[in-house]
Design a protein around this motif. Structure first.
Motif, PDB file in Angstrom:
ATOM      1  N   ILE A  32       1.941  19.586  -9.313  1.00  0.00           N
ATOM      2  CA  ILE A  32       1.028  20.689  -9.614  1.00  0.00           C
ATOM      3  C   ILE A  32       1.863  21.937  -9.367  1.00  0.00           C
ATOM      4  CG2 ILE A  32       0.005  20.795  -7.296  1.00  0.00           C
ATOM      5  CD1 ILE A  32      -2.627  21.533  -8.669  1.00  0.00           C
ATOM      6  N   SER A  33       1.744  22.926 -10.259  1.00  0.00           N
ATOM      7  CA  SER A  33       2.613  24.097 -10.132  1.00  0.00           C
ATOM      8  C   SER A  33       1.927  25.199  -9.332  1.00  0.00           C
ATOM      9  CB  SER A  33       3.001  24.616 -11.503  1.00  0.00           C
ATOM     10  OG  SER A  33       1.858  25.080 -12.164  1.00  0.00           O
ATOM     11  N   LEU A  34       2.737  26.141  -8.906  1.00  0.00           N
ATOM     12  CA  LEU A  34       2.199  27.305  -8.188  1.00  0.00           C
ATOM     13  C   LEU A  34       1.258  28.088  -9.091  1.00  0.00           C
ATOM     14  CD1 LEU A  34       5.205  28.690  -6.171  1.00  0.00           C
ATOM     15  CD2 LEU A  34       3.063  27.876  -5.274  1.00  0.00           C
ATOM     16  N   LEU A  35       1.585  28.090 -10.381  1.00  0.00           N
ATOM     17  CA  LEU A  35       0.722  28.787 -11.354  1.00  0.00           C
ATOM     18  C   LEU A  35      -0.672  28.183 -11.354  1.00  0.00           C
ATOM     19  CD1 LEU A  35       1.096  30.952 -13.620  1.00  0.00           C
ATOM     20  CD2 LEU A  35       1.245  29.048 -15.193  1.00  0.00           C
TER      21      LEU A  35
ATOM     22  N   GLY B 236       5.614  29.504 -12.268  1.00  0.00           N
ATOM     23  CA  GLY B 236       4.755  30.614 -11.850  1.00  0.00           C
ATOM     24  C   GLY B 236       5.109  31.133 -10.479  1.00  0.00           C
ATOM     25  N   VAL B 237       6.367  30.928 -10.092  1.00  0.00           N
ATOM     26  CA  VAL B 237       6.792  31.312  -8.746  1.00  0.00           C
ATOM     27  C   VAL B 237       6.787  32.832  -8.568  1.00  0.00           C
ATOM     28  CG1 VAL B 237       9.273  31.394  -9.131  1.00  0.00           C
ATOM     29  CG2 VAL B 237       8.433  30.562  -6.974  1.00  0.00           C
ATOM     30  N   ASP B 238       7.029  33.547  -9.663  1.00  0.00           N
ATOM     31  CA  ASP B 238       7.114  35.013  -9.569  1.00  0.00           C
ATOM     32  C   ASP B 238       5.746  35.671  -9.521  1.00  0.00           C
ATOM     33  OD1 ASP B 238       9.882  34.982  -9.609  1.00  0.00           O
ATOM     34  OD2 ASP B 238       9.901  34.757 -11.780  1.00  0.00           O
ATOM     35  N   SER B 239       4.755  35.035 -10.146  1.00  0.00           N
ATOM     36  CA  SER B 239       3.435  35.655 -10.194  1.00  0.00           C
ATOM     37  C   SER B 239       2.519  35.154  -9.078  1.00  0.00           C
ATOM     38  CB  SER B 239       2.786  35.379 -11.553  1.00  0.00           C
ATOM     39  OG  SER B 239       2.742  34.000 -11.777  1.00  0.00           O
ATOM     40  N   PHE B 240       3.056  34.324  -8.192  1.00  0.00           N
ATOM     41  CA  PHE B 240       2.212  33.793  -7.123  1.00  0.00           C
ATOM     42  C   PHE B 240       1.967  34.881  -6.076  1.00  0.00           C
ATOM     43  CE2 PHE B 240       1.363  31.383  -3.236  1.00  0.00           C
ATOM     44  CZ  PHE B 240       0.326  30.604  -3.699  1.00  0.00           C
ATOM     45  N   ALA B 241       0.716  35.097  -5.725  1.00  0.00           N
ATOM     46  CA  ALA B 241       0.402  36.206  -4.809  1.00  0.00           C
ATOM     47  C   ALA B 241      -0.786  35.864  -3.921  1.00  0.00           C
ATOM     48  CB  ALA B 241       0.122  37.465  -5.607  1.00  0.00           C
ATOM     49  N   ALA B 242      -0.759  34.729  -3.259  1.00  0.00           N
ATOM     50  CA  ALA B 242      -1.876  34.384  -2.381  1.00  0.00           C
ATOM     51  C   ALA B 242      -1.333  34.024  -1.006  1.00  0.00           C
ATOM     52  CB  ALA B 242      -2.655  33.217  -2.950  1.00  0.00           C
ATOM     53  N   LYS B 243      -2.103  34.378  -0.013  1.00  0.00           N
ATOM     54  CA  LYS B 243      -1.715  34.034   1.358  1.00  0.00           C
ATOM     55  C   LYS B 243      -2.483  32.777   1.743  1.00  0.00           C
ATOM     56  CE  LYS B 243      -2.995  36.683   4.724  1.00  0.00           C
ATOM     57  NZ  LYS B 243      -3.083  37.925   5.453  1.00  0.00           N
TER      58      LYS B 243
ATOM     59  N   SER C  68       9.859  22.275  -3.241  1.00  0.00           N
ATOM     60  CA  SER C  68      11.242  22.729  -3.322  1.00  0.00           C
ATOM     61  C   SER C  68      11.410  24.017  -2.517  1.00  0.00           C
ATOM     62  CB  SER C  68      11.628  22.956  -4.785  1.00  0.00           C
ATOM     63  OG  SER C  68      10.875  24.014  -5.305  1.00  0.00           O
ATOM     64  N   GLU C  69      12.666  24.416  -2.389  1.00  0.00           N
ATOM     65  CA  GLU C  69      12.985  25.591  -1.569  1.00  0.00           C
ATOM     66  C   GLU C  69      12.358  26.858  -2.139  1.00  0.00           C
ATOM     67  OE1 GLU C  69      17.135  26.401   0.522  1.00  0.00           O
ATOM     68  OE2 GLU C  69      16.988  27.252  -1.476  1.00  0.00           O
ATOM     69  N   GLN C  70      12.394  27.018  -3.459  1.00  0.00           N
ATOM     70  CA  GLN C  70      11.836  28.213  -4.100  1.00  0.00           C
ATOM     71  C   GLN C  70      10.350  28.323  -3.815  1.00  0.00           C
ATOM     72  OE1 GLN C  70      13.993  26.008  -5.407  1.00  0.00           O
ATOM     73  NE2 GLN C  70      14.612  26.625  -7.451  1.00  0.00           N
ATOM     74  N   VAL C  71       9.677  27.179  -3.879  1.00  0.00           N
ATOM     75  CA  VAL C  71       8.229  27.158  -3.644  1.00  0.00           C
ATOM     76  C   VAL C  71       7.935  27.592  -2.210  1.00  0.00           C
ATOM     77  CG1 VAL C  71       6.263  25.627  -3.415  1.00  0.00           C
ATOM     78  CG2 VAL C  71       7.743  25.436  -5.389  1.00  0.00           C
ATOM     79  N   ILE C  72       8.706  27.051  -1.278  1.00  0.00           N
ATOM     80  CA  ILE C  72       8.525  27.410   0.131  1.00  0.00           C
ATOM     81  C   ILE C  72       8.733  28.916   0.302  1.00  0.00           C
ATOM     82  CG2 ILE C  72       9.475  27.101   2.442  1.00  0.00           C
ATOM     83  CD1 ILE C  72      10.176  24.220   1.598  1.00  0.00           C
TER      84      ILE C  72
END
Lengths: 247, 294
Positions: free
Chosen positions: B94-97, B142-149, B158-162
């Motif tokens: 499942i993606s961050l997007l 969607g790693v760049d548009s992710f904006a939730a705490k 993966s490392e980018q997701v973390i």
């Protein structure tokens, strides 16, 4: 008696109907007097009415299911005696199912069995597994490093080995060339001896060639002997010189 | 003159014809198929089975059989690139997007810690523990548009997701669940209705123990000290300022973690949940307590 009772019942029903629609608590004190007379009869009557009202024609179990009750009050088949079924009844219908919730937990024997299974399925603790994997990784790393060192030392020697091999090949080629030239020279000499070109397969040619070769060998032998003598003389002179120097 | 007569005549004809309706239209050609098979001398003939051979006899050859030839699927030498693929663990992605989408459409409550149960509950992610699916792989689309705490727990990341999650002041944990626990997380209601006590989560197998014990992957068995060090290191690597969680107003939520033996948030192993009575039963027997605590 029945008739008069019926009359009272209708009254009761009416009262209960009112009860249903009223918002305040109705006063039923007067009726209690009546109810005390024959409660069992009344209940039976109520039951009968309830039965008559049920026009669903569903089987009892299905009727129970539809109304959110457990389908069978009494165990109906062997499966209804199992722990699993009773747990399910408790899970689905709660306390109303009448199942003792202590059934939900495993028995002592089951706990023992579970422990035994886990001892076989997960024989090592997390720490042990971690250590084992770390050890494995370290060994793998060591193996890679050792191989790297091995390759590095071999690569360092590579130029030397290449030079050695090239020298060996060149030496062999030179030897082959020298032998060929020698042979050619001999053949030329034989030709010069006859004064005309002769087929190398000819008998005479072969004879002279053999002779020449013999002579050549003799000469070579002589040269070798002379060189040996010279060496001997040189050695002797050197020795005598050393002796004279000492004395 | 003549053409006018023809026009009038055809109009009269047209008027006399019945209106076009469903009752007087013909079916499309080929839309009706006779379900009956013809019989008799020439009625059926071959019945569509063709002439001669296995077609007519309807004894079809097994798939891949080439009537005595060396079959295609055996003609190539063995190439074991995917050896044992059917035994390997799978982590359906499942993606961050998609997570962001679930949050934006209010299918996930971010005021609570998110785990696989809450993602499955959103209805837009599914997995099958019986098909060797071992949980969620959170991918970096969607790693760049992710904006939730968020405080999220996944099974692989993966490392980018973390980095993306920690950049927004969130917390991520990677945790292993054995298939049995995953069944429970996939459909908790079904489990609670079976009237069993919640079991313990099992320990991860040897080949993933490194992943789940290392701080770089935010493993659930890693040392928290090391994890905070790694959080800082990752922020340095990706060049963002690490938000201070300690001063956050949802600090307690962000610090919530499951016990390595725990399956559900807020429910300990050994408890029985009854949905009908809306109650939780806790064991008191020492042996049971000991068993569920181990």
């Amino acid at each position: 008696m029945n008739i008069c009772l019926r009359n009272k019942f209708t009254r009761l029903n009416l009262v209960s109907n009112f009860h249903r629609f009223s918002t305040t608590v109705p006063e039923i004190e007067q009726n209690e007097q009546v109810l005390i007379d024959d409660t069992e009869d009344l209940l039976a009557k109520e039951e009968e009415i309830r039965k008559k009202r049920n026009t669903s024609r569903l089987a009892k179990a299905h009727y129970n299911l539809v109304n959110g009750r457990r389908p069978y009050e009494e165990p109906n088949c062997l499966a209804h005696l199992t722990v699993k079924y009773n747990r399910k009844m408790y899970g689905k219908y709660g306390v109303a199912s009448g199942v003792n919730p202590s059934l939900c937990w495993p028995t002592k024997k089951e706990i023992e069995e579970k422990k035994e299974f886990e001892a076989v399925a997960f024989p090592y603790t997390i720490r042990q597994v971690m250590d084992a994997t770390a050890e494995k990784r370290r060994e793998e790393q060591l193996r890679i490093e050792q191989r790297d060192i091995e390759v590095a030392t071999k690569v360092a020697k590579l130029e030397q080995w290449k030079k050695e091999l090239n020298d060996k090949v060149a030496k062999k080629a030179a030897e082959v060339l020298a032998a060929k030239q020698k042979k050619e020279r001999l053949v030329e000499e034989v030709r010069r001896h006859f004064g005309f070109t002769l087929d190398p397969k000819d008998e005479r040619f072969k004879e002279v060639l053999a002779k020449r070769e013999k002579e050549q060998k003799k000469l070579e032998k002589q040269a070798r002997m002379e060189a040996k003598e010279k060496m001997m003389i040189a050695k002797l002179q050197q020795k005598s010189g050393e002796i004279s120097e000492k004395s | 003159m003549g053409s006018r007569q023809i026009t009038e005549k055809s109009l009269v004809m047209l008027r006399s014809l019945p209106r076009l309706s469903l009752a007087n239209i013909r079916d499309n050609p080929g839309s009706k198929k006779n379900t009956k098979r013809g019989r008799g001398q020439h009625g059926g003939d071959k019945h569509g089975a063709g002439n001669k051979g296995s077609g007519q006899r309807q004894n079809y050859m097994r798939l891949g059989y080439e009537t005595g030839n060396n079959p295609f699927y055996l003609r190539m030498p063995h190439e074991p690139y995917y050896k044992g693929h059917h035994h390997r663990r799978e982590y359906p992605p499942i993606s961050l997007l998609e997570i962001q989408k679930l949050i934006d459409t209010d299918l996930i409550d971010i005021t609570q810690p998110i785990d696989i149960a809450s993602i499955v509950k959103s209805g837009l992610y599914n997995f099958f523990p019986d098909k060797k699916h071992f949980g969620i792989n959170l991918t970096d689309e969607g790693v760049d548009s992710f904006a939730a705490k968020i405080n999220i727990e996944v099974q692989w990341a993966s490392e980018q997701v973390i980095a993306a999650i920690e950049k927004n002041g969130g917390v991520i944990t990677t945790a292993y669940y054995d298939p049995h626990s995953l069944f429970l997380l996939k459909n908790p209601k079904k489990f609670f209705e079976s009237g069993q006590a919640i079991p313990r989560r099992m320990i991860p197998p040897a080949d993933v123990i490194e992943y789940y014990t290392s701080a770089e992957t935010r493993g659930y068995l890693a040392d928290p000290e090391k994890i905070s060090q790694e959080r800082f290191r990752l922020s340095q690597k990706y060049g963002y300022e690490l938000p201070n969680i300690e001063n956050d107003q949802c600090y307690t939520m962000l610090c919530e973690r499951k016990d390595p033996r725990q399956i559900f948030h807020g429910l300990e192993p050994g408890w029985v949940v009854n949905l009908k009575d809306k109650c939780i039963l806790k064991p008191k027997d020492d042996e049971l307590l000991q068993f569920y605590a181990s």
